[in-house]
Design an enzyme around this catalytic site. Sequence first.
Site, short mmCIF file in Angstrom:
data_model
loop_
_atom_site.label_atom_id
_atom_site.label_comp_id
_atom_site.label_asym_id
_atom_site.label_seq_id
_atom_site.Cartn_x
_atom_site.Cartn_y
_atom_site.Cartn_z
N MET A 143 -4.09 -6.85 -7.44
CA MET A 143 -3.48 -7.88 -8.29
C MET A 143 -4.49 -8.90 -8.82
SD MET A 143 -0.61 -6.59 -8.35
CE MET A 143 0.58 -7.69 -9.07
N LEU A 203 -10.01 -7.44 -13.37
CA LEU A 203 -11.44 -7.20 -13.18
C LEU A 203 -12.18 -7.43 -14.49
CD1 LEU A 203 -11.13 -4.02 -10.97
CD2 LEU A 203 -11.94 -6.27 -10.23
N HIS A 237 0.36 1.05 -13.36
CA HIS A 237 1.18 -0.10 -13.79
C HIS A 237 2.64 0.31 -13.93
CE1 HIS A 237 2.15 -3.96 -15.39
NE2 HIS A 237 2.63 -3.44 -16.50
N GLY A 264 0.77 -1.23 0.00
CA GLY A 264 0.00 0.00 0.00
C GLY A 264 0.80 1.28 0.00
N SER A 265 2.02 1.29 -0.51
CA SER A 265 2.78 2.55 -0.53
C SER A 265 2.14 3.56 -1.48
CB SER A 265 4.23 2.28 -0.95
OG SER A 265 4.30 1.90 -2.31
N ASN A 266 1.47 3.08 -2.54
CA ASN A 266 0.76 4.01 -3.42
C ASN A 266 -0.51 4.52 -2.76
OD1 ASN A 266 2.21 4.16 -6.16
ND2 ASN A 266 2.31 2.01 -5.61
N ASP A 309 -3.51 -4.17 -18.23
CA ASP A 309 -2.58 -3.03 -18.14
C ASP A 309 -2.52 -2.22 -19.42
OD1 ASP A 309 -0.53 -5.18 -16.16
OD2 ASP A 309 -1.95 -3.65 -15.47
#
Length: 209
Positions: free
Chosen positions: A102, A105, A121, A24-26, A162
Amino acid sequence: MTDALGEAANPRKARLVVLISGGGSNLQAILDACASGELAAQVAAVISNRAEAYGLERARKAGVPALVFPKDKEILRSEYDARLAELVQSYQPDYVVLAGWMRLLSMDFLNYFPGRVVNLHPALPGTFPGTYAIARAYAAYQRGEIRQTGVMVHLVPDEGVDNGPLLAQEVVPIEDGDTLETLEARMHAVEHRLLVAALRGLIATAHLS
Ligand code: GRF
């Protein structure tokens, strides 16, 4: 109506639901940008398909609802995606942000949020789609095939992997003496900045009611 920057002066903050699967750094970059006002937005909920995702802890620390929604083997992908969409919809997002989510969908999910799903991405458009993109780029560099990679932020209109209408991209050079770790660190720093900038641009053109 627009503000001094010509950006849409929205009557309210944009509501984001962030889907994660890992550290979760983003997500943290988004939370920090919302807290500082860099993003005129609020994270309404964070959802992970993995209970052990550290990003959930980041959400809790920020006082944001943190939910685990694992994919049970018994249910079909289409059923899982539709149920996930209902859960996300219950938080009334203006945008759904895939920040290290990850799972691919399907339209059973995407049809709920046309033009409102954003993915990050760690590769340039058309290069290294799918998982382990940074490691695969580094391996291509070691084979002498490339000297740069990059980061992209795009909309997710369909089940393409992506790829989709580009919101932002940035080239990241691979430098002599780079290890996979030093490249990863440089890539993540670009990701954090580019994702926030792309969301800012999207929100600036949105006319939220
Ligand atoms: C990021 O590199 C993202 O582009 C990729 O998965 C990683 C997630 O990192 N899809 P984090 O969980 O946000 O730290």
